[in-house]
Write a protein that holds these residues in place. Structure first.
Motif, mmCIF file in Angstrom:
data_model
loop_
_atom_site.group_PDB
_atom_site.id
_atom_site.type_symbol
_atom_site.label_atom_id
_atom_site.label_comp_id
_atom_site.label_asym_id
_atom_site.label_seq_id
_atom_site.Cartn_x
_atom_site.Cartn_y
_atom_site.Cartn_z
ATOM 1 N N SER A 46 9.966 -1.745 4.915
ATOM 2 C CA SER A 46 8.860 -1.313 4.060
ATOM 3 C C SER A 46 9.382 -0.336 3.000
ATOM 4 O O SER A 46 10.492 0.183 3.115
ATOM 5 N N PHE A 47 8.535 -0.072 2.006
ATOM 6 C CA PHE A 47 8.926 0.881 0.973
ATOM 7 C C PHE A 47 9.138 2.269 1.565
ATOM 8 O O PHE A 47 10.117 2.946 1.251
ATOM 9 N N VAL A 48 8.226 2.705 2.431
ATOM 10 C CA VAL A 48 8.344 4.058 2.983
ATOM 11 C C VAL A 48 9.625 4.191 3.820
ATOM 12 O O VAL A 48 10.292 5.229 3.772
ATOM 13 N N ASP A 49 10.007 3.139 4.547
ATOM 14 C CA ASP A 49 11.275 3.182 5.292
ATOM 15 C C ASP A 49 12.453 3.279 4.335
ATOM 16 O O ASP A 49 13.418 4.006 4.576
ATOM 17 N N TYR A 50 12.389 2.533 3.223
ATOM 18 C CA TYR A 50 13.455 2.611 2.215
ATOM 19 C C TYR A 50 13.524 4.013 1.611
ATOM 20 O O TYR A 50 14.604 4.575 1.454
ATOM 21 N N PHE A 51 12.369 4.572 1.282
ATOM 22 C CA PHE A 51 12.342 5.900 0.673
ATOM 23 C C PHE A 51 12.984 6.926 1.603
ATOM 24 O O PHE A 51 13.777 7.767 1.169
ATOM 25 N N ARG A 52 12.658 6.843 2.879
ATOM 26 C CA ARG A 52 13.263 7.760 3.855
ATOM 27 C C ARG A 52 14.779 7.585 3.912
ATOM 28 O O ARG A 52 15.520 8.570 3.958
ATOM 29 N N ASN A 59 0.814 -1.224 0.000
ATOM 30 C CA ASN A 59 0.000 0.000 0.000
ATOM 31 C C ASN A 59 0.842 1.266 0.000
ATOM 32 O O ASN A 59 0.489 2.245 -0.671
ATOM 33 N N ASP A 60 1.965 1.280 0.727
ATOM 34 C CA ASP A 60 2.785 2.497 0.748
ATOM 35 C C ASP A 60 3.414 2.771 -0.617
ATOM 36 O O ASP A 60 3.540 3.911 -1.039
ATOM 37 N N TYR A 61 3.762 1.718 -1.339
ATOM 38 C CA TYR A 61 4.321 1.894 -2.679
ATOM 39 C C TYR A 61 3.234 2.317 -3.667
ATOM 40 O O TYR A 61 3.464 3.149 -4.544
ATOM 41 N N PHE A 114 2.758 5.962 -3.317
ATOM 42 C CA PHE A 114 3.826 6.683 -4.009
ATOM 43 C C PHE A 114 3.548 6.733 -5.512
ATOM 44 O O PHE A 114 3.661 7.783 -6.133
#
Length: 136
Positions: free
Chosen positions: A123-129, A18-20, A23
């Motif tokens: 998670s994707f959001v952790d990776y993005f950060r 869902n976070d991806y 995005f």
């Protein structure tokens, strides 16, 4: 949203986290490069890249195996592993969403040029950060 649903239909049973998806609804991929000008020559010093939805490719099952056909020991021990390339433009490997267990739950892992896998983020959001914090 329709293009995400179509991608998931074509690559079933994979479902993007869902976070991806959130995005992708705001930005279909990302490419940010920066460089410095030194002695009238532009020198690249970094980049951030995330594949467009149309460029997301599943990783072949063979990527999870050693040369002898066994599961790579650094990977989770769940029965079924699947992965999708988030960034295959790095010269030293590729960044992937790795699904271990639930198809909608994915972690971010890096597969280096020697085919070894390393955990990056839960998670994707952790990776993005992390990507933004470390500037690529």
């Amino acid at each position: 949203a329709a293009s995400i649903a179509e991608w998931e239909r074509q690559h079933s049973p994979l479902r993007l986290p869902n976070d991806y998806k959130a995005f992708l609804l705001s930005s279909d991929g990302l490419l940010l490069r920066w460089s410095v000008l030194h002695c009238r020559q532009r020198l690249p010093i970094g980049h951030m890249h995330l594949a467009r939805l149309a460029d997301l490719r599943p990783v072949p099952d063979s990527a999870f195996l050693t040369a002898t056909g066994e599961r790579r020991p650094e990977l989770p021990s769940e029965a079924q592993l699947r992965a999708v390339e988030l960034d295959a433009r790095t010269s030293s490997g590729r960044v992937c969403l790795l699904y271990a267990g639930g198809e909608g739950r994915a972690q971010v892992w890096f597969q280096d040029a020697s085919c070894s896998w390393s955990f990056v983020a839960s998670s994707f959001v952790d990776y993005f950060r992390l990507m933004v914090l470390h500037r690529g």
